[in-house]
Scaffold this motif. Structure first.
Motif, mmCIF file in Angstrom:
data_model
loop_
_atom_site.group_PDB
_atom_site.id
_atom_site.type_symbol
_atom_site.label_atom_id
_atom_site.label_comp_id
_atom_site.label_asym_id
_atom_site.label_seq_id
_atom_site.Cartn_x
_atom_site.Cartn_y
_atom_site.Cartn_z
ATOM 1 N N LEU A 50 0.824 -1.207 0.000
ATOM 2 C CA LEU A 50 0.000 0.000 0.000
ATOM 3 C C LEU A 50 0.859 1.257 0.000
ATOM 4 C CD1 LEU A 50 -2.789 1.407 0.391
ATOM 5 C CD2 LEU A 50 -2.549 0.962 2.841
ATOM 6 N N ASP A 51 0.530 2.166 -0.887
ATOM 7 C CA ASP A 51 1.194 3.466 -0.944
ATOM 8 C C ASP A 51 0.661 4.350 0.184
ATOM 9 O OD1 ASP A 51 2.348 5.880 -1.570
ATOM 10 O OD2 ASP A 51 1.740 5.858 -3.678
ATOM 11 N N HIS A 52 1.552 4.854 1.017
ATOM 12 C CA HIS A 52 1.169 5.711 2.141
ATOM 13 C C HIS A 52 0.343 6.914 1.688
ATOM 14 C CE1 HIS A 52 1.978 8.995 5.093
ATOM 15 N NE2 HIS A 52 1.749 8.034 5.954
ATOM 16 N N ASP A 53 0.655 7.441 0.496
ATOM 17 C CA ASP A 53 -0.046 8.634 -0.006
ATOM 18 C C ASP A 53 -1.528 8.376 -0.250
ATOM 19 O OD1 ASP A 53 2.319 10.002 0.103
ATOM 20 O OD2 ASP A 53 2.791 9.749 -2.032
ATOM 21 N N LEU A 54 -1.909 7.121 -0.388
ATOM 22 C CA LEU A 54 -3.310 6.789 -0.656
ATOM 23 C C LEU A 54 -4.169 6.805 0.603
ATOM 24 C CD1 LEU A 54 -4.998 5.906 -3.185
ATOM 25 C CD2 LEU A 54 -4.657 3.553 -2.434
ATOM 26 N N LEU A 55 -3.532 6.843 1.760
ATOM 27 C CA LEU A 55 -4.262 6.655 3.023
ATOM 28 C C LEU A 55 -5.089 7.853 3.469
ATOM 29 C CD1 LEU A 55 -1.697 4.702 5.229
ATOM 30 C CD2 LEU A 55 -3.821 3.849 4.246
ATOM 31 N N GLY A 56 -4.678 9.052 3.103
ATOM 32 C CA GLY A 56 -5.393 10.218 3.611
ATOM 33 C C GLY A 56 -4.795 10.706 4.916
ATOM 34 N N ILE A 57 -5.510 11.589 5.602
ATOM 35 C CA ILE A 57 -4.959 12.273 6.783
ATOM 36 C C ILE A 57 -4.860 11.355 7.991
ATOM 37 C CG2 ILE A 57 -5.315 14.163 8.411
ATOM 38 C CD1 ILE A 57 -6.695 15.688 6.142
ATOM 39 N N ASP A 58 -5.944 10.667 8.335
ATOM 40 C CA ASP A 58 -5.953 9.839 9.544
ATOM 41 C C ASP A 58 -5.424 8.443 9.229
ATOM 42 O OD1 ASP A 58 -6.311 8.903 12.064
ATOM 43 O OD2 ASP A 58 -8.493 8.955 12.061
#
Length: 219
Positions: A50-58
Motif C-alpha cells: 500500500l502506498d502511504h499517499d493513498l491513506l489520507g490524513i488519519d
C-alpha cells in the motif's frame, strides 16, 4: 503463487511493483481506497502493498478500518519517509512492513516474502520503540498488581479465599460446598468484599483477582 493487492494512486509505481512481483504472485492493482476496500472484502488477500499517499490524513485509523475488512491481510506500507513516531503509530495500527519509495525493487520482493512468512519488515529504530513500549507496559502492569495486592490485603483470610474462587469462575453454590459453609454465608462475605474493594459485582471482582490468584498469598 500468493495473491497480492497493490494500491497506489500513482500508475507508474503500480507498474514497477507489478513487474517485480508478478513472478512470485498473482497481482491486482488498485488506484483508490474505495476499490481497495471492495477487493479486501471480496478476496481477503494475504498481502497488501500500500502506498502511504493513498491513506489520507488519519493514517492509523484508515489502516485499522482496512484490517477490520480483512483481518488476516498483512500490510506493507511504501512511504516517502515519515517520522519515527508516525511509523510507530502505523505499526501499532497493524502494518507489518515498511519500505521507502526509493527502495530497490528487489528489496520489495524480499519484504513481501518476509511478511508473507510471518516476519516483520521494519527499521531497527522501530524495534527500539517496541522494546521501550514493552518495558513501559511491564512497569504499568507491576504498578497495577501492587495496587491490587494492596487492596486484597484489606480482606480477611476467608474473604480472600472466596475472592480467589470467584476469580476462578466458581458459583456461590460451588464455593459454599468447597468451604463447607452456606450459600447465605458466601453472599454475606461477598457483600463485605465488594464494600472493601469498592466494586459492585462478581464480574469486576473476578477481573480484579484473576491475575493474582496464582501468585498471591494472603496471610
Amino acid at each position: 503463487m500468493i495473491l497480492i493487492l497493490l494500491a497506489s494512486s500513482c500508475e507508474e509505481k503500480l507498474t514497477h511493483w507489478k513487474q517485480e512481483l508478478s513472478d512470485i504472485s498473482t497481482v491486482i492493482c488498485l488506484t483508490s481506497l474505495d476499490g481497495l476496500r471492495e477487493e479486501l472484502i471480496r478476496r481477503t488477500p494475504p498481502i497488501l502493498l500500500l502506498d502511504h499517499d493513498l491513506l489520507g490524513i488519519d493514517n492509523p485509523q484508515t489502516i485499522e478500518d482496512l484490517l477490520m475488512l480483512s483481518p488476516k491481510t498483512r500490510i506493507i506500507l511504501s512511504t516517502s519517509g515519515i517520522s519515527d513516531e508516525h511509523e510507530w503509530l502505523l505499526f501499532k495500527a497493524g502494518v507489518k512492513g515498511f519500505c521507502l519509495n526509493t527502495i530497490e525493487l528487489e528489496q520489495i520482493k524480499r519484504a513481501v516474502k518476509a511478511v508473507w512468512q510471518g516476519e516483520l519488515w521494519i527499521r531497527r529504530k522501530l524495534v527500539q520503540h517496541m522494546q521501550h513500549e514493552l518495558s513501559k507496559t511491564m512497569q504499568e502492569k507491576k504498578h497495577i498488581e501492587r495496587a491490587v495486592n494492596s487492596l486484597l490485603e484489606n480482606l480477611t483470610r476467608r474473604e480472600y479465599e472466596i475472592a480467589i474462587l470467584v476469580g476462578r469462575g466458581e458459583s456461590n453454590k460451588q464455593i459454599a460446598r468447597r468451604l463447607d459453609i452456606t450459600e447465605r454465608t458466601v453472599k454475606a462475605h461477598l457483600t463485605e468484599i465488594f464494600r472493601k474493594l469498592a466494586i459492585s459485582d462478581r464480574i469486576k471482582l473476578a477481573l480484579l483477582v484473576k491475575d493474582t490468584a496464582a501468585t498471591s498469598h494472603h496471610e
